[in-house]
Design a protein around this motif. Structure first.
Motif, PDB file in Angstrom:
ATOM      1  N   ARG A 187       0.856  -1.187   0.000  1.00 53.42           N
ATOM      2  CA  ARG A 187       0.000   0.000   0.000  1.00 53.42           C
ATOM      3  C   ARG A 187       0.893   1.237   0.000  1.00 53.42           C
ATOM      4  NH1 ARG A 187      -4.926  -1.745  -1.447  1.00 53.42           N
ATOM      5  NH2 ARG A 187      -5.513  -3.533  -0.209  1.00 53.42           N
ATOM      6  N   SER A 188       0.389   2.341  -0.503  1.00 53.16           N
ATOM      7  CA  SER A 188       1.182   3.570  -0.511  1.00 53.16           C
ATOM      8  C   SER A 188       1.540   3.937   0.920  1.00 53.16           C
ATOM      9  CB  SER A 188       0.428   4.704  -1.206  1.00 53.16           C
ATOM     10  OG  SER A 188      -0.801   4.942  -0.561  1.00 53.16           O
ATOM     11  N   GLY A 189       2.751   4.443   1.089  1.00 55.88           N
ATOM     12  CA  GLY A 189       3.263   4.789   2.409  1.00 55.88           C
ATOM     13  C   GLY A 189       4.052   3.665   3.069  1.00 55.88           C
ATOM     14  N   THR A 190       4.038   2.479   2.499  1.00 54.38           N
ATOM     15  CA  THR A 190       4.741   1.341   3.076  1.00 54.38           C
ATOM     16  C   THR A 190       6.248   1.486   2.864  1.00 54.38           C
ATOM     17  OG1 THR A 190       2.863  -0.109   2.702  1.00 54.38           O
ATOM     18  CG2 THR A 190       4.998  -1.184   2.962  1.00 54.38           C
ATOM     19  N   THR A 191       7.021   1.100   3.861  1.00 54.77           N
ATOM     20  CA  THR A 191       8.471   1.094   3.778  1.00 54.77           C
ATOM     21  C   THR A 191       8.932  -0.350   3.618  1.00 54.77           C
ATOM     22  OG1 THR A 191       8.619   3.052   5.185  1.00 54.77           O
ATOM     23  CG2 THR A 191      10.601   1.696   4.981  1.00 54.77           C
ATOM     24  N   VAL A 192       9.717  -0.596   2.578  1.00 60.73           N
ATOM     25  CA  VAL A 192      10.236  -1.935   2.311  1.00 60.73           C
ATOM     26  C   VAL A 192      11.740  -1.914   2.561  1.00 60.73           C
ATOM     27  CG1 VAL A 192      10.517  -3.767   0.594  1.00 60.73           C
ATOM     28  CG2 VAL A 192       8.470  -2.311   0.550  1.00 60.73           C
ATOM     29  N   THR A 193      12.196  -2.795   3.438  1.00 57.63           N
ATOM     30  CA  THR A 193      13.621  -2.953   3.686  1.00 57.63           C
ATOM     31  C   THR A 193      14.090  -4.148   2.865  1.00 57.63           C
ATOM     32  OG1 THR A 193      13.399  -2.075   5.917  1.00 57.63           O
ATOM     33  CG2 THR A 193      15.391  -3.337   5.435  1.00 57.63           C
ATOM     34  N   VAL A 194      15.066  -3.917   2.019  1.00 58.72           N
ATOM     35  CA  VAL A 194      15.623  -4.977   1.181  1.00 58.72           C
ATOM     36  C   VAL A 194      16.992  -5.332   1.751  1.00 58.72           C
ATOM     37  CG1 VAL A 194      16.337  -5.651  -1.139  1.00 58.72           C
ATOM     38  CG2 VAL A 194      14.403  -4.079  -0.829  1.00 58.72           C
ATOM     39  N   VAL A 195      17.162  -6.590   2.140  1.00 58.73           N
ATOM     40  CA  VAL A 195      18.426  -7.073   2.672  1.00 58.73           C
ATOM     41  C   VAL A 195      19.040  -7.990   1.625  1.00 58.73           C
ATOM     42  CG1 VAL A 195      19.568  -8.325   4.532  1.00 58.73           C
ATOM     43  CG2 VAL A 195      17.533  -6.945   5.027  1.00 58.73           C
ATOM     44  N   LEU A 196      20.158  -7.566   1.069  1.00 57.80           N
ATOM     45  CA  LEU A 196      20.872  -8.344   0.062  1.00 57.80           C
ATOM     46  C   LEU A 196      22.091  -8.958   0.737  1.00 57.80           C
ATOM     47  CD1 LEU A 196      20.693  -5.632  -2.743  1.00 57.80           C
ATOM     48  CD2 LEU A 196      19.251  -7.660  -2.529  1.00 57.80           C
ATOM     49  N   GLN A 197      22.065 -10.283   0.877  1.00 58.86           N
ATOM     50  CA  GLN A 197      23.175 -10.965   1.531  1.00 58.86           C
ATOM     51  C   GLN A 197      24.447 -10.804   0.705  1.00 58.86           C
ATOM     52  OE1 GLN A 197      22.903 -12.143   4.572  1.00 58.86           O
ATOM     53  NE2 GLN A 197      20.718 -11.712   4.613  1.00 58.86           N
ATOM     54  N   GLN A 208      31.036 -12.175  -5.653  1.00 57.20           N
ATOM     55  CA  GLN A 208      31.581 -11.316  -6.704  1.00 57.20           C
ATOM     56  C   GLN A 208      31.908  -9.902  -6.215  1.00 57.20           C
ATOM     57  OE1 GLN A 208      28.656 -12.889  -6.812  1.00 57.20           O
ATOM     58  NE2 GLN A 208      28.763 -14.389  -8.454  1.00 57.20           N
ATOM     59  N   GLY A 209      31.590  -9.581  -4.989  1.00 58.89           N
ATOM     60  CA  GLY A 209      31.883  -8.257  -4.475  1.00 58.89           C
ATOM     61  C   GLY A 209      30.637  -7.537  -4.000  1.00 58.89           C
ATOM     62  N   PRO A 210      30.771  -6.260  -3.674  1.00 57.73           N
ATOM     63  CA  PRO A 210      29.633  -5.517  -3.118  1.00 57.73           C
ATOM     64  C   PRO A 210      28.504  -5.334  -4.126  1.00 57.73           C
ATOM     65  CG  PRO A 210      31.462  -4.028  -3.570  1.00 57.73           C
ATOM     66  CD  PRO A 210      31.966  -5.422  -3.832  1.00 57.73           C
ATOM     67  N   TRP A 211      27.301  -5.120  -3.588  1.00 57.02           N
ATOM     68  CA  TRP A 211      26.133  -4.862  -4.426  1.00 57.02           C
ATOM     69  C   TRP A 211      26.222  -3.453  -4.999  1.00 57.02           C
ATOM     70  CZ3 TRP A 211      22.452  -8.220  -5.896  1.00 57.02           C
ATOM     71  CH2 TRP A 211      22.390  -9.436  -5.223  1.00 57.02           C
ATOM     72  N   PRO A 212      25.830  -3.281  -6.268  1.00 48.08           N
ATOM     73  CA  PRO A 212      25.788  -1.931  -6.840  1.00 48.08           C
ATOM     74  C   PRO A 212      24.672  -1.107  -6.189  1.00 48.08           C
ATOM     75  CG  PRO A 212      25.359  -3.626  -8.525  1.00 48.08           C
ATOM     76  CD  PRO A 212      25.458  -4.311  -7.207  1.00 48.08           C
ATOM     77  N   GLN A 213      24.705   0.187  -6.425  1.00 45.09           N
ATOM     78  CA  GLN A 213      23.663   1.070  -5.906  1.00 45.09           C
ATOM     79  C   GLN A 213      22.330   0.756  -6.596  1.00 45.09           C
ATOM     80  OE1 GLN A 213      23.694   3.454  -3.402  1.00 45.09           O
ATOM     81  NE2 GLN A 213      25.626   2.421  -2.974  1.00 45.09           N
ATOM     82  N   THR A 259      26.032  -0.788   3.548  1.00 39.87           N
ATOM     83  CA  THR A 259      26.658  -2.103   3.440  1.00 39.87           C
ATOM     84  C   THR A 259      27.457  -2.333   4.713  1.00 39.87           C
ATOM     85  OG1 THR A 259      26.790  -1.885   1.046  1.00 39.87           O
ATOM     86  CG2 THR A 259      28.218  -3.528   2.060  1.00 39.87           C
ATOM     87  N   ASP A 260      27.251  -3.508   5.326  1.00 37.40           N
ATOM     88  CA  ASP A 260      27.981  -3.797   6.560  1.00 37.40           C
ATOM     89  C   ASP A 260      29.359  -4.378   6.246  1.00 37.40           C
ATOM     90  OD1 ASP A 260      27.673  -6.538   6.013  1.00 37.40           O
ATOM     91  OD2 ASP A 260      26.041  -6.793   7.452  1.00 37.40           O
ATOM     92  N   GLY A 261      30.136  -4.651   7.277  1.00 37.27           N
ATOM     93  CA  GLY A 261      31.496  -5.159   7.119  1.00 37.27           C
ATOM     94  C   GLY A 261      31.568  -6.536   6.491  1.00 37.27           C
ATOM     95  N   LYS A 262      30.482  -7.280   6.486  1.00 34.72           N
ATOM     96  CA  LYS A 262      30.465  -8.622   5.906  1.00 34.72           C
ATOM     97  C   LYS A 262      30.004  -8.615   4.455  1.00 34.72           C
ATOM     98  CE  LYS A 262      29.533 -10.661  10.394  1.00 34.72           C
ATOM     99  NZ  LYS A 262      28.573 -11.405  11.204  1.00 34.72           N
ATOM    100  N   GLY A 263      29.635  -7.451   3.932  1.00 40.69           N
ATOM    101  CA  GLY A 263      29.225  -7.339   2.532  1.00 40.69           C
ATOM    102  C   GLY A 263      27.731  -7.365   2.291  1.00 40.69           C
ATOM    103  N   ALA A 264      26.933  -7.510   3.338  1.00 39.60           N
ATOM    104  CA  ALA A 264      25.476  -7.474   3.174  1.00 39.60           C
ATOM    105  C   ALA A 264      25.036  -6.026   3.004  1.00 39.60           C
ATOM    106  CB  ALA A 264      24.784  -8.103   4.369  1.00 39.60           C
ATOM    107  N   PRO A 306      20.121  -6.823 -14.668  1.00 35.59           N
ATOM    108  CA  PRO A 306      20.235  -6.553 -13.231  1.00 35.59           C
ATOM    109  C   PRO A 306      20.518  -7.837 -12.439  1.00 35.59           C
ATOM    110  CG  PRO A 306      17.971  -6.265 -13.987  1.00 35.59           C
ATOM    111  CD  PRO A 306      18.802  -6.541 -15.190  1.00 35.59           C
ATOM    112  N   LEU A 307      21.221  -7.664 -11.332  1.00 35.24           N
ATOM    113  CA  LEU A 307      21.533  -8.783 -10.449  1.00 35.24           C
ATOM    114  C   LEU A 307      20.328  -9.147  -9.589  1.00 35.24           C
ATOM    115  CD1 LEU A 307      25.008  -7.468  -9.318  1.00 35.24           C
ATOM    116  CD2 LEU A 307      24.539  -9.199 -11.070  1.00 35.24           C
ATOM    117  N   PHE A 308      19.536  -8.130  -9.213  1.00 32.91           N
ATOM    118  CA  PHE A 308      18.323  -8.342  -8.420  1.00 32.91           C
ATOM    119  C   PHE A 308      17.319  -7.256  -8.770  1.00 32.91           C
ATOM    120  CE2 PHE A 308      15.735  -7.636  -4.545  1.00 32.91           C
ATOM    121  CZ  PHE A 308      15.105  -8.870  -4.516  1.00 32.91           C
TER     122      PHE A 308
END
Length: 156
Positions: free
Chosen positions: A79-89, A93-98, A114-119, A142-144
């Motif tokens: 629904r409009s106004g919803t906040t979605v948190t996307v967690v990419l493990q 191959q390296g860090p996730w692009p923007q 991005t945390d120290g473990k690359g997530a 795209p990767l995701f």
């Protein structure tokens, strides 16, 4: 037809379109909910208690977690106004692009970290009704991809 009667008919049609969430675009994102995805989704405050029907679209907040090897596309109705948190493990191959949004007027990426473990954790806010994609990686491959259907709140 008299002008007052024509005006009343037009007002009635506008009210019906508003009640149905019509935007004049020809499709209604809530008409056919997206198919369930294999990717895990944790629902926020909109989660229904046992014995009550589940809402067709997430309200409030949701979390989508993507791990290497998961499907590269995730569909979600919110629904409009919803906040979605996307967690990419983390990926080997390296860090996730923007992330990129196909329409910042409908959904806006409000933060990424991005945390120290690359997530990587990204927050997307669904602002208006419509369909929008948020992608990570090259435009052509795209990767995701997070495909959001942002639905209007039903009129009660």
């Amino acid at each position: 037809m008299s002008w007052p009667r024509l005006g009343a008919v037009l007002v009635a049609v506008c009210c019906l379109l508003t009640a149905c969430g019509g935007s004049g675009g020809g499709s209604h994102p809530d008409a056919t909910p997206p198919p369930p995805s294999a990717d895990p989704v944790t629902r926020g405050p909109s989660e229904s208690s046992p014995g009550t029907p589940r809402p067709r679209c997430v309200t409030g907040s949701a979390t989508v977690t993507h791990s290497p090897g998961d499907a590269s596309v995730h569909d979600l109705c919110v629904r409009s106004g919803t906040t979605v948190t996307v967690v990419l493990q983390a990926r080997p191959q390296g860090p996730w692009p923007q992330p990129r949004t196909s329409n910042p007027m409908l959904a806006l990426v409000t933060s990424t970290a991005t945390d120290g473990k690359g997530a990587t954790r990204a927050t997307v806010r669904a602002a208006r009704t419509g369909s929008v994609t948020v992608t990570w990686g090259p435009e052509g491959a795209p990767l995701f991809t997070l495909r959001l259907s942002v639905a209007a709140y039903p009129v009660q």
